[in-house]
Scaffold this active site. Structure first.
Site, PDB file in Angstrom:
ATOM      1  N   GLY A  11       0.831  -1.206   0.000  1.00 48.32           N
ATOM      2  CA  GLY A  11       0.000   0.000   0.000  1.00 48.32           C
ATOM      3  C   GLY A  11       0.863   1.253   0.000  1.00 48.32           C
ATOM      4  O   GLY A  11       2.089   1.202   0.137  1.00 48.32           O
ATOM      5  N   GLN A  12       0.197   2.378  -0.149  1.00 48.88           N
ATOM      6  CA  GLN A  12       0.896   3.655  -0.244  1.00 48.88           C
ATOM      7  C   GLN A  12       1.722   3.956   1.014  1.00 48.88           C
ATOM      8  O   GLN A  12       2.908   4.259   0.950  1.00 48.88           O
ATOM      9  CB  GLN A  12      -0.146   4.750  -0.474  1.00 48.88           C
ATOM     10  CG  GLN A  12       0.438   6.113  -0.603  1.00 48.88           C
ATOM     11  CD  GLN A  12      -0.596   7.160  -0.970  1.00 48.88           C
ATOM     12  OE1 GLN A  12      -0.264   8.080  -1.683  1.00 48.88           O
ATOM     13  NE2 GLN A  12      -1.815   7.040  -0.504  1.00 48.88           N
ATOM     14  N   LEU A  13       1.093   3.816   2.175  1.00 50.92           N
ATOM     15  CA  LEU A  13       1.788   4.134   3.421  1.00 50.92           C
ATOM     16  C   LEU A  13       2.802   3.041   3.773  1.00 50.92           C
ATOM     17  O   LEU A  13       3.918   3.330   4.210  1.00 50.92           O
ATOM     18  CB  LEU A  13       0.744   4.302   4.542  1.00 50.92           C
ATOM     19  CG  LEU A  13       1.260   4.711   5.905  1.00 50.92           C
ATOM     20  CD1 LEU A  13       2.021   6.028   5.852  1.00 50.92           C
ATOM     21  CD2 LEU A  13       0.097   4.836   6.901  1.00 50.92           C
ATOM     22  N   ALA A  58      -5.444  -2.036   5.194  1.00 50.33           N
ATOM     23  CA  ALA A  58      -6.839  -1.686   5.492  1.00 50.33           C
ATOM     24  C   ALA A  58      -7.723  -2.011   4.300  1.00 50.33           C
ATOM     25  O   ALA A  58      -7.240  -2.106   3.176  1.00 50.33           O
ATOM     26  CB  ALA A  58      -6.958  -0.192   5.810  1.00 50.33           C
ATOM     27  N   ASP A 100      -9.926  10.193   9.311  1.00 55.11           N
ATOM     28  CA  ASP A 100     -10.825  11.324   9.584  1.00 55.11           C
ATOM     29  C   ASP A 100     -12.290  10.914   9.380  1.00 55.11           C
ATOM     30  O   ASP A 100     -13.191  11.571   9.895  1.00 55.11           O
ATOM     31  CB  ASP A 100     -10.486  12.520   8.680  1.00 55.11           C
ATOM     32  CG  ASP A 100     -10.432  12.176   7.205  1.00 55.11           C
ATOM     33  OD1 ASP A 100     -10.235  10.990   6.867  1.00 55.11           O
ATOM     34  OD2 ASP A 100     -10.598  13.094   6.376  1.00 55.11           O
ATOM     35  N   TYR A 124     -17.400   2.333   6.104  1.00 54.38           N
ATOM     36  CA  TYR A 124     -15.934   2.337   6.198  1.00 54.38           C
ATOM     37  C   TYR A 124     -15.514   3.022   7.511  1.00 54.38           C
ATOM     38  O   TYR A 124     -14.726   2.477   8.279  1.00 54.38           O
ATOM     39  CB  TYR A 124     -15.333   3.054   4.981  1.00 54.38           C
ATOM     40  CG  TYR A 124     -13.887   3.439   5.146  1.00 54.38           C
ATOM     41  CD1 TYR A 124     -12.877   2.480   5.045  1.00 54.38           C
ATOM     42  CD2 TYR A 124     -13.508   4.756   5.423  1.00 54.38           C
ATOM     43  CE1 TYR A 124     -11.539   2.831   5.204  1.00 54.38           C
ATOM     44  CE2 TYR A 124     -12.186   5.112   5.582  1.00 54.38           C
ATOM     45  CZ  TYR A 124     -11.208   4.149   5.474  1.00 54.38           C
ATOM     46  OH  TYR A 124      -9.889   4.497   5.645  1.00 54.38           O
ATOM     47  N   LYS A 128     -13.605   1.342  10.728  1.00 53.86           N
ATOM     48  CA  LYS A 128     -12.318   1.848  11.221  1.00 53.86           C
ATOM     49  C   LYS A 128     -12.429   2.273  12.689  1.00 53.86           C
ATOM     50  O   LYS A 128     -11.499   2.104  13.460  1.00 53.86           O
ATOM     51  CB  LYS A 128     -11.846   3.025  10.366  1.00 53.86           C
ATOM     52  CG  LYS A 128     -11.475   2.681   8.936  1.00 53.86           C
ATOM     53  CD  LYS A 128     -10.217   1.846   8.796  1.00 53.86           C
ATOM     54  CE  LYS A 128      -8.959   2.576   9.135  1.00 53.86           C
ATOM     55  NZ  LYS A 128      -7.739   1.721   8.925  1.00 53.86           N
TER      56      LYS A 128
HETATM   57  N1  LIG Z   1      -5.421   6.803   1.643  1.00 55.96           N
HETATM   58  C1  LIG Z   1      -6.057   7.700   2.384  1.00 55.96           C
HETATM   59  O1  LIG Z   1      -6.400   8.782   1.896  1.00 55.96           O
HETATM   60  C2  LIG Z   1      -6.374   7.405   3.836  1.00 55.96           C
HETATM   61  C3  LIG Z   1      -7.186   8.328   4.540  1.00 55.96           C
HETATM   62  C4  LIG Z   1      -7.461   8.073   5.876  1.00 55.96           C
HETATM   63  C5  LIG Z   1      -6.936   6.950   6.500  1.00 55.96           C
HETATM   64  N2  LIG Z   1      -6.172   6.073   5.797  1.00 55.96           N
HETATM   65  C6  LIG Z   1      -5.647   4.899   6.501  1.00 55.96           C
HETATM   66  O2  LIG Z   1      -4.235   4.878   6.356  1.00 55.96           O
HETATM   67  C7  LIG Z   1      -3.775   3.522   6.289  1.00 55.96           C
HETATM   68  C8  LIG Z   1      -2.921   3.320   5.039  1.00 55.96           C
HETATM   69  O3  LIG Z   1      -3.682   3.633   3.883  1.00 55.96           O
HETATM   70  P1  LIG Z   1      -3.064   3.595   2.402  1.00 55.96           P
HETATM   71  O4  LIG Z   1      -3.455   4.858   1.736  1.00 55.96           O
HETATM   72  O5  LIG Z   1      -1.630   3.213   2.449  1.00 55.96           O
HETATM   73  O6  LIG Z   1      -3.925   2.427   1.781  1.00 55.96           O
HETATM   74  P2  LIG Z   1      -3.646   1.519   0.499  1.00 55.96           P
HETATM   75  O7  LIG Z   1      -2.666   2.157  -0.399  1.00 55.96           O
HETATM   76  O8  LIG Z   1      -5.008   1.168  -0.011  1.00 55.96           O
HETATM   77  O9  LIG Z   1      -2.992   0.237   1.155  1.00 55.96           O
HETATM   78  C9  LIG Z   1      -3.709  -0.657   1.952  1.00 55.96           C
HETATM   79  C10 LIG Z   1      -3.080  -2.013   1.808  1.00 55.96           C
HETATM   80  O10 LIG Z   1      -3.836  -2.917   2.619  1.00 55.96           O
HETATM   81  C11 LIG Z   1      -3.847  -4.139   1.940  1.00 55.96           C
HETATM   82  N3  LIG Z   1      -4.923  -5.021   2.341  1.00 55.96           N
HETATM   83  C12 LIG Z   1      -6.233  -4.956   2.040  1.00 55.96           C
HETATM   84  N4  LIG Z   1      -6.893  -6.003   2.551  1.00 55.96           N
HETATM   85  C13 LIG Z   1      -5.953  -6.764   3.173  1.00 55.96           C
HETATM   86  C14 LIG Z   1      -5.997  -7.975   3.885  1.00 55.96           C
HETATM   87  N5  LIG Z   1      -7.138  -8.671   4.053  1.00 55.96           N
HETATM   88  N6  LIG Z   1      -4.851  -8.466   4.399  1.00 55.96           N
HETATM   89  C15 LIG Z   1      -3.685  -7.809   4.244  1.00 55.96           C
HETATM   90  N7  LIG Z   1      -3.564  -6.655   3.561  1.00 55.96           N
HETATM   91  C16 LIG Z   1      -4.700  -6.138   3.039  1.00 55.96           C
HETATM   92  C17 LIG Z   1      -4.004  -3.758   0.487  1.00 55.96           C
HETATM   93  O11 LIG Z   1      -3.576  -4.857  -0.287  1.00 55.96           O
HETATM   94  P3  LIG Z   1      -4.021  -5.034  -1.806  1.00 55.96           P
HETATM   95  O12 LIG Z   1      -3.100  -4.120  -2.537  1.00 55.96           O
HETATM   96  O13 LIG Z   1      -3.779  -6.471  -2.051  1.00 55.96           O
HETATM   97  O14 LIG Z   1      -5.454  -4.628  -1.880  1.00 55.96           O
HETATM   98  C18 LIG Z   1      -3.097  -2.546   0.374  1.00 55.96           C
HETATM   99  O15 LIG Z   1      -1.802  -2.908  -0.024  1.00 55.96           O
HETATM  100  C19 LIG Z   1      -5.035   2.664   6.356  1.00 55.96           C
HETATM  101  O16 LIG Z   1      -5.278   2.274   7.684  1.00 55.96           O
HETATM  102  C20 LIG Z   1      -6.135   3.606   5.909  1.00 55.96           C
HETATM  103  O17 LIG Z   1      -7.402   3.231   6.410  1.00 55.96           O
HETATM  104  C21 LIG Z   1      -5.869   6.289   4.479  1.00 55.96           C
END
Ligand SMILES: NC(=O)c1ccc[n+]([C@@H]2O[C@H](COP(=O)([O-])OP(=O)(O)OC[C@H]3O[C@@H](n4cnc5c(N)ncnc54)[C@H](OP(=O)(O)O)[C@@H]3O)[C@@H](O)[C@H]2O)c1
Length: 288
Positions: A11-13, A58, A100, A124, A128
């Site tokens: 994932g991105q983070l 997530a 948020d 969602y 969370k």
């Molecule tokens: N992006 C935002 O704007 C945002 C805003 C608020 C909060 N957040 C929170 O910040 C955190 C990081 O977000 P991000 O932007 O890095 O998200 P992301 O790029 O969507 O990465 C999430 C990762 O979680 C993996 N995942 C999904 N289901 C899974 C499972 N069952 N088992 C293991 N891995 C799984 C995904 O894998 P796949 O690639 O295989 O799907 C993906 O690599 C999360 O907790 C998110 O809720 C993000």
């Protein structure tokens, strides 16, 4: 043995943590560890015995969560609960991320503090919220960080576009940027977020923190600024109601209150972070 396990490694983070931590960290993508599988979580963490687990995985599909509720709960609430239970048993420190979107009301026109009562308006956000409550209530050494509107990582290459990339892709295609009137947010670069979280870890901080880029901004202002850096023209199409399946609040900024009360330096302002991201070599805008 790596000292730090990073879940959600693709994932991105997660990728940004791995880029910064290098050999100190072991990345676990969904293929190595499915957060929806409690047995697999226990087996894997008992084998790896990390000192710190960073859960950047997530179920992030906000609209999809309305329909796939069980899956959203498994990944966003039950998996984190299991990670927290094991943190107590195995003695690692847990870092978990929330959003948020645990807040929803538009009436309170000021950034939300850690002490404000959550009230999600979509599934969602609800899933969370259950996740953060489970982590904070498990009696583990755990840090829960609420973040918002992440960008700055290589998510494009992972097949998912972040907020900035979505705006730029539409502008490049000559399409208008669709923005809900009054939409105000806290865009946050993962390049700023990762060092801030590592600073909290070094301080052995625990509990709930808000960590977002400084300065709430209007979504339209953010879009215009991104396009300006990329030499693109931003045509805004205003809508008064978001037509997507999941409800979204218009006003979602977070106040980094605990962070600033502890005397930590303000997070970089969204304008400078956006400029840094877009002007860095790997993100030089492609001009048509
Ligand atoms: N992006 C935002 O704007 C945002 C805003 C608020 C909060 N957040 C929170 O910040 C955190 C990081 O977000 P991000 O932007 O890095 O998200 P992301 O790029 O969507 O990465 C999430 C990762 O979680 C993996 N995942 C999904 N289901 C899974 C499972 N069952 N088992 C293991 N891995 C799984 C995904 O894998 P796949 O690639 O295989 O799907 C993906 O690599 C999360 O907790 C998110 O809720 C993000």
């Amino acid at each position: 043995m790596a000292e730090i396990a990073v879940l959600g490694a693709q994932g991105q983070l997660g990728r940004q943590f791995l880029a910064v931590l290098g050999r100190r960290a072991r990345g676990l993508g969904r293929a190595e560890l499915d957060l929806g599988d409690a047995d697999a979580i226990e087996r894997t963490l008992r084998r790896l015995r990390p000192q710190v687990v960073i859960n950047a995985a997530a179920f992030n599909d906000v609209d999809g969560a309305e329909l796939r509720r069980q899956q959203a709960l498994a990944v966003n609430a039950e998996g984190p609960a299991e990670l927290a239970r094991l943190a107590r048993t195995l003695g690692y420190r847990l870092v978990h991320f929330s959003t948020d979107y645990v807040f929803g009301g538009d009436r309170l026109r000021r950034p939300r503090r850690e002490s404000d009562a959550p009230a999600p308006v979509n599934f969602y956000g609800y899933s969370k919220l259950l996740g953060e409550e489970a982590v904070l209530g498990a009696g583990a050494a755990a840090l829960v960080v609420r973040v918002a509107h992440l960008y700055g990582g290589p998510s494009w290459s992972a097949g998912r576009a972040n907020l900035v990339e979505r705006f730029l892709a539409r502008a490049r295609a000559g399409q208008p940027l669709v923005i809900t009137r009054g939409q105000t947010l806290n865009p946050t670069s993962v390049r700023d977020l990762v060092p801030a979280v590592l600073a909290l870890l070094r301080r052995r901080s625990a509990g709930l923190y808000h960590l977002t880029g400084s300065g709430p901004c209007a979504a339209a202002e953010f879009a215009r600024e991104a396009c300006r850096h990329a030499g693109l023209c931003a045509k805004i199409q205003w809508i008064s109601r978001d037509p997507r399946p999941a409800r979204r609040a218009r006003y979602t900024p977070l106040a980094n209150q605990r962070w600033s009360q502890e005397g930590l330096p303000p997070m970089p302002h969204w304008r400078s972070s956006l400029a840094e991201y877009l002007l860095s070599a790997q993100n030089l805008p492609i001009r048509d």
